[in-house]
Design an enzyme around this catalytic site. Structure first.
Site, PDB file in Angstrom:
ATOM      1  N   HIS A  82      42.805  42.288  41.062  1.00 55.56           N
ATOM      2  CA  HIS A  82      42.345  41.127  40.183  1.00 55.56           C
ATOM      3  C   HIS A  82      43.075  41.473  38.695  1.00 55.56           C
ATOM      4  O   HIS A  82      43.042  42.552  38.229  1.00 55.56           O
ATOM      5  CB  HIS A  82      40.820  41.227  40.013  1.00 55.56           C
ATOM      6  N   ASP A 161      26.986  32.976  38.144  1.00 54.69           N
ATOM      7  CA  ASP A 161      28.145  33.269  37.322  1.00 54.69           C
ATOM      8  C   ASP A 161      28.559  32.143  36.738  1.00 54.69           C
ATOM      9  O   ASP A 161      28.867  32.015  35.330  1.00 54.69           O
ATOM     10  CB  ASP A 161      29.044  34.090  37.871  1.00 54.69           C
ATOM     11  N   ARG A 168      27.100  31.445  28.096  1.00 52.25           N
ATOM     12  CA  ARG A 168      27.576  32.425  27.081  1.00 52.25           C
ATOM     13  C   ARG A 168      28.690  31.728  26.460  1.00 52.25           C
ATOM     14  O   ARG A 168      28.949  32.224  25.157  1.00 52.25           O
ATOM     15  CB  ARG A 168      28.340  33.462  27.763  1.00 52.25           C
ATOM     16  N   SER A 183      30.598  39.835  35.584  1.00 51.99           N
ATOM     17  CA  SER A 183      30.877  38.366  35.937  1.00 51.99           C
ATOM     18  C   SER A 183      32.426  38.475  36.908  1.00 51.99           C
ATOM     19  O   SER A 183      32.288  37.881  37.837  1.00 51.99           O
ATOM     20  CB  SER A 183      31.332  37.501  34.656  1.00 51.99           C
ATOM     21  N   LYS A 187      32.541  37.805  41.487  1.00 52.54           N
ATOM     22  CA  LYS A 187      33.553  37.044  42.172  1.00 52.54           C
ATOM     23  C   LYS A 187      34.350  37.577  43.030  1.00 52.54           C
ATOM     24  O   LYS A 187      34.631  37.046  44.156  1.00 52.54           O
ATOM     25  CB  LYS A 187      34.476  36.169  40.935  1.00 52.54           C
TER      26      LYS A 187
HETATM   27  N1  URA Z   1      36.521  36.425  32.772  1.00 57.87           N
HETATM   28  C1  URA Z   1      35.360  36.066  33.771  1.00 57.87           C
HETATM   29  O1  URA Z   1      35.335  35.741  34.942  1.00 57.87           O
HETATM   30  N2  URA Z   1      34.257  36.315  33.146  1.00 57.87           N
HETATM   31  C2  URA Z   1      33.838  36.818  31.944  1.00 57.87           C
HETATM   32  O2  URA Z   1      32.798  36.851  31.387  1.00 57.87           O
HETATM   33  C3  URA Z   1      35.196  36.818  30.916  1.00 57.87           C
HETATM   34  C4  URA Z   1      36.054  36.770  31.558  1.00 57.87           C
END
Ligand code: URA
Ligand code: CA
Length: 433
Positions: A82, A161, A168, A183, A187
């Site tokens: 990632h 999320d 947020r 977060s 994923k």
């Molecule tokens: N990228 C994400 O996937 N989540 C966040 O909280 C910030 C950046």
């Protein structure tokens, strides 16, 4: 349990338990906890932070809020990579076939997303016929057979999320290390990764502009991964200037092909070898980093890496002959030179401004509904630390529009040429285990 008591507990700096975190995430996902209470909690977390244990529980609660991709039918350790995102980041296009060519299974689920260029899928669609609309069964079979396949995002992954990230965004609580780290990690874990290599970027073109913040985020994600049973490591890499030379979809496919042949930009090649050798190590296809790196270098030199890319394209309907005949990729109607305004050394190339210029040309999506022009983009000829002469070409602009003055204005703002020599920034700052 009452949400108000949990908000108060966090407000007072206390540690939430697994049961409490599960209660919050379940309640928020199925709408029994309202946005206003979740906003208050996010702000309390922003100020009071979370312990490592709380972060691990939050991550797994979000993973469990929706579907999880089951990759257990794929042989071997599935290592995902990632990147926290940058400008002209061609690494996935190179890394996926490169590590697959030495036996690491790459089962990649990818989205399209917003940004300076398209996502991995958009870029690959520059190859005629290539598609990611394959069944789950074909996806698994292809990875077992070829060690590599890419499928489009499907299913309802980490809905908690999604909801929390949007909240947020409008409550000034994006910039919290525990919330960002959980977060991102939720994923990756929901997408089925057994092990994770993170590329955390730092510099003007990155989400984390500051090196110390990037290190803190990397450390937080590595802790979460290791605490929830996914071996995780992170590389901190530079994004003060674009990576490689190409920024654009078809242009980056070309750059990836060159890199898979060992003829690509040195920074892109080095980052791919660094991330790739860590992937090979975590997949247990080598015993040491050095052995892993040797395997990858050998795959590039022998042609195994580029052959794997061709196999991968063909398996998903793409025309593998593009690799030999780059003319078959989409190309823009016009090419313009952006020239150096004076003699001197390049001391700065502001990555995010260059990224905006690529987006203005049509290489990326500004909103979900924008369409992408796969042919357009920028090819840099110089990087920070290079000596240039007035009138020398710094960038070739590939455009389908004749009027490029706004693009040129952005490039003018991006490049700084000075009479004083500078040393280029390091490509890799740190590795965190
Ligand atoms: N990228 C994400 O996937 N989540 C966040 O909280 C910030 C950046
Ligand atoms: Ca690039």
């Amino acid at each position: 349990m009452r949400m108000v008591d949990l908000i108060q507990k966090k407000r007072d700096g206390k540690e939430l338990t697994k049961e409490e975190i599960d209660f919050i995430i379940n309640g928020y996902t199925n709408n029994t906890i309202p946005d206003y209470q979740m906003s208050a909690l996010a702000m309390a977390i922003y100020f009071k932070g979370m312990t490592n244990i709380e972060r691990a529980h939050l991550t797994m609660a979000m993973v469990n809020s929706g579907d999880k991709i089951d990759l257990s039918l794929i042989d071997g350790i599935k290592v995902d990579k990632h990147s926290t995102g940058g400008v002209g980041d061609t690494t996935t296009l190179v890394l996926a076939p490169l590590v697959a060519s030495v036996g690491v299974p790459v089962a990649k689920m990818s989205g399209r997303g917003l940004g300076h260029t398209g996502g991995t899928i958009d870029k690959l669609e520059a190859v005629n016929g290539f598609h990611v609309e394959i069944s789950n069964k074909d996806f698994i079979d292809l990875v077992n057979k070829n060690k590599i396949a890419v499928i489009g995002q499907s299913g309802n992954l980490t809905p908690a999320d999604k909801k929390l990230y949007s909240l947020r965004d409008v409550t000034a609580t994006v910039n919290s290390i525990p919330l960002i780290a959980s977060s991102i990690m939720s994923k990756k874990i929901a997408a089925g990764a057994d092990a994770i290599v993170l590329d955390v970027k730092t510099g003007a073109g990155a989400f984390m502009k500051d090196l110390d913040d990037a290190k803190e985020l990397a450390q937080a994600m590595v802790e979460i991964g290791n605490n929830v049973g996914r071996k995780t490591m992170a590389i901190i890499s530079d994004m003060s200037q674009p990576l490689g030379y190409a920024i654009g979809n078809a242009l980056e496919v070309k750059e990836a092909i060159a890199t898979l042949r060992g003829e690509g930009p040195l920074d892109l090649q080095e980052l791919c070898l660094t991330l790739g050798s860590n992937m090979v190590l975590l997949a247990e296809k080598a015993k040491t980093l050095e052995e892993a790196r040797n395997l990858l270098e050998e795959a590039i030199q022998s042609g195994k890496a580029i052959d794997k890319f061709k196999t991968f394209l063909a398996a998903q309907g793409g025309d593998p002959s593009v690799v030999e005949d780059l003319q078959k990729l989409p190309s823009a109607s016009f090419q313009y030179k952006f020239e150096a305004s004076q003699d001197g050394w390049i001391t700065n190339i502001v990555a995010d401004e260059v990224g905006k210029a690529a987006m203005l040309l049509g290489a990326g999506r500004a909103t979900k509904d924008s369409t992408i022009d796969l042919a357009v983009g920028l090819v840099l000829h110089k990087k920070i630390g290079d000596l240039v002469k007035k009138g020398e070409s710094l960038v070739t602009i590939h455009s389908n529009a004749e009027d490029i003055h706004t693009v040129v204005e952005l490039l003018e703002k991006s490049f700084t040429i000075s009479h004083e020599k500078v040393t280029p920034p390091p490509l890799i700052y740190d590795a965190i285990y």
